[in-house]
Design a protein around this motif. Structure first.
Motif, PDB file in Angstrom:
ATOM      1  N   GLU A 146       0.940  -1.596  -0.314  1.00  0.00           N
ATOM      2  CA  GLU A 146       0.216  -0.120  -0.032  1.00  0.00           C
ATOM      3  C   GLU A 146       0.992   1.551  -0.587  1.00  0.00           C
ATOM      4  OE1 GLU A 146      -2.644  -0.687   2.970  1.00  0.00           O
ATOM      5  OE2 GLU A 146      -3.424  -2.153   2.033  1.00  0.00           O
ATOM      6  N   LYS A 147       2.204   1.229   0.771  1.00  0.00           N
ATOM      7  CA  LYS A 147       2.684   2.075   1.197  1.00  0.00           C
ATOM      8  C   LYS A 147       3.773   2.844  -0.807  1.00  0.00           C
ATOM      9  CE  LYS A 147       6.595   4.494   2.398  1.00  0.00           C
ATOM     10  NZ  LYS A 147       7.715   4.981   3.630  1.00  0.00           N
ATOM     11  N   LEU A 148       3.623   1.426  -1.119  1.00  0.00           N
ATOM     12  CA  LEU A 148       4.607   1.299  -3.090  1.00  0.00           C
ATOM     13  C   LEU A 148       3.389   2.350  -3.522  1.00  0.00           C
ATOM     14  CD1 LEU A 148       5.871  -1.640  -3.592  1.00  0.00           C
ATOM     15  CD2 LEU A 148       6.991   0.395  -3.521  1.00  0.00           C
ATOM     16  N   TRP A 149       1.757   1.813  -3.443  1.00  0.00           N
ATOM     17  CA  TRP A 149       0.816   2.903  -4.016  1.00  0.00           C
ATOM     18  C   TRP A 149       1.377   4.302  -3.270  1.00  0.00           C
ATOM     19  CZ3 TRP A 149      -3.841   3.366  -6.091  1.00  0.00           C
ATOM     20  CH2 TRP A 149      -3.840   2.178  -6.531  1.00  0.00           C
ATOM     21  N   HIS A 150       1.298   4.242  -2.665  1.00  0.00           N
ATOM     22  CA  HIS A 150       1.007   5.658  -2.169  1.00  0.00           C
ATOM     23  C   HIS A 150       2.757   6.917  -3.600  1.00  0.00           C
ATOM     24  CE1 HIS A 150      -0.890   4.890   1.556  1.00  0.00           C
ATOM     25  NE2 HIS A 150      -1.537   5.215   0.662  1.00  0.00           N
ATOM     26  N   ILE A 151       3.708   6.429  -2.995  1.00  0.00           N
ATOM     27  CA  ILE A 151       4.102   6.599  -3.652  1.00  0.00           C
ATOM     28  C   ILE A 151       4.849   6.474  -5.162  1.00  0.00           C
ATOM     29  CG2 ILE A 151       6.333   6.985  -1.543  1.00  0.00           C
ATOM     30  CD1 ILE A 151       7.282   4.595  -2.190  1.00  0.00           C
ATOM     31  N   SER A 152       3.601   5.803  -5.377  1.00  0.00           N
ATOM     32  CA  SER A 152       4.358   5.488  -7.088  1.00  0.00           C
ATOM     33  C   SER A 152       3.571   6.435  -7.712  1.00  0.00           C
ATOM     34  CB  SER A 152       3.226   4.274  -7.615  1.00  0.00           C
ATOM     35  OG  SER A 152       1.756   4.416  -7.271  1.00  0.00           O
ATOM     36  N   ARG A 153       2.784   7.249  -7.168  1.00  0.00           N
ATOM     37  CA  ARG A 153       2.235   8.858  -7.797  1.00  0.00           C
ATOM     38  C   ARG A 153       3.230   9.242  -8.260  1.00  0.00           C
ATOM     39  NH1 ARG A 153      -2.128   5.973  -7.567  1.00  0.00           N
ATOM     40  NH2 ARG A 153      -1.080   6.338 -10.102  1.00  0.00           N
ATOM     41  N   ARG A 154       3.038   9.780  -9.071  1.00  0.00           N
ATOM     42  CA  ARG A 154       4.180  10.991  -9.819  1.00  0.00           C
ATOM     43  C   ARG A 154       4.957  12.318  -8.856  1.00  0.00           C
ATOM     44  NH1 ARG A 154       5.634   8.410 -13.934  1.00  0.00           N
ATOM     45  NH2 ARG A 154       5.596   6.487 -14.208  1.00  0.00           N
TER      46      ARG A 154
END
Lengths: 224, 224
Positions: A146-154
């Motif tokens: 889920e954290k990856l989700w957040h930081i995958s945003r540009r």
DNA sequence: CCTATTTTGTTGTAAATACAACGTCATCTT
DNA sequence: AAGATGACGTTGTATTTACAACAAAATAGG
């Protein structure tokens, strides 16, 4: 002591066990408590660790400083949460992150081999613990994804929206408190603090959110 | 069939077990094999899943498309690797990511409850599997933390260096093949493909690396 | 209560990125 | 073999970010 049993009872590791069972298991597992002052290191990157720990009181940050001093924060750990499990591999790999007490904290540690090696006679709840441990790591895994989700945003704004939305969902309310100050939130989302601060300001101006220190409120305005 | 037993034997889930033990365990665990063609979905985000799987042949991508079609890639899965364990929580949470076959693939799946529930008589190796499963998730966890490491770097170049360095270390050589094409690598590192392509070009110009398609070589020039 | 320190917001500028568009080359299909 | 499709590199521009510097506000410590 009693209050800590309560914390343990609500932790993922002891889920589904009763208080008296926990007490007998603590003996079996030989859990060891230890205090840490603010800023003290619970674990240091590079150390070998074969223990699984539960935070009984306080708050910890799982973080990482690179050679040039740039800090990134992997996670924040609250009371009852399990940590250190991921490093407890048989091959004995070194710990990847620092674990630092953000305030005065109390930690209980268990030797991993004591958990994984079932004691055939004394402890009928042991296999339950092993499963719970598996579920705990499993859940930690999900959190990381889920954290990856957040930081995958540009953009910084998208990262903020992603993170704040999840926190709102997790708290079941548009108003919630986050476990980070600005610098820590920036280190958690891997963005620049000042740029993030500016972005938060813009979002407030545009009526998307309100905040004061680490208390945030998401407003009923369509985001995007 | 025999070749797949070999794959299983080398997988984290069956580490430390012998071939004949695996064969009897497969019966006990009722593992089910299934083929997937290129581009086919093994799991879809949102589905409920209570299974743990091992990739016997082929290659899978764990990925995620957001509402606007932006894709991010969490991981690439090769033969022998375990996947899906992290979703197998008791509460039955939905799968967070799509799992897609990148080429023709063969997957063996196990019902999680069959793994976690020890069969008292038949299967003396069962507790070993449970521990292995724990270690597998634990290791996956580490991989995620390492990935966080890569993408916590601020510039595209730093992300590339971080990722390529790790791959070199993992392969024990400065020359190695990555499981991604350019677009996939960009989606994995959460950067823009064209910007990344340009950066790779610069790094080649500066004598840091060589590459052709997905084969990379890190050159003996001090990075930074 | 006062002072030192930390936290937060603000701004300007240089650097890096996203995005779109396009050409070339490789691969696949029929 | 030819056309379609996909992969890769390149370039220009608008947007976004990192970084540094500084002021105001909050907090901690004596």
């Amino acid at each position: 002591m009693r209050e800590f049993i309560e914390v343990l009872k609500n932790s993922a590791l002891f889920e589904g066990t009763e208080e008296h069972e926990i007490i007998s298991m603590l003996k079996c597992l030989q859990g060891k408590g230890k205090k840490y002052g603010k800023g003290e290191y619970v674990l240091r990157a590079g150390e070998m660790s074969v223990s699984v720990s539960i935070l009984l009181k306080g708050r910890l940050l799982i973080q990482n400083d690179d050679y040039w001093g740039n800090r990134s924060i992997v996670n924040s750990i609250g009371p009852g949460e399990v940590f250190g499990e991921a490093y407890a591999v048989p091959a004995g790999k070194p710990v990847l992150n620092d674990v630092v007490a953000q305030e005065q904290s109390l930690v209980m540690s268990f030797d991993l081999s004591k958990i994984l090696t079932t004691c055939p006679t004394a402890c009928p709840f042991h296999s339950r613990i092993i499963k719970n441990l598996f579920f705990a790591v499993s859940k930690k895994n999900q959190l990381l994804v889920e954290k990856l989700w957040h930081i995958s945003r540009r953009t910084t704004r998208e990262k903020l929206i992603s993170y704040l939305s999840q926190e709102a969902a997790r708290n079941g309310s548009g108003s919630f408190t986050i476990p980070f100050n600005r610098q820590q939130l920036a280190d958690f989302l891997f963005v620049d603090r000042s740029a993030m601060s500016a972005e938060l300001g813009k979002m407030r101006e545009q009526g998307l959110i309100e905040f004061e220190r680490n208390k945030f409120t998401l407003l009923n305005k369509r985001v995007r």
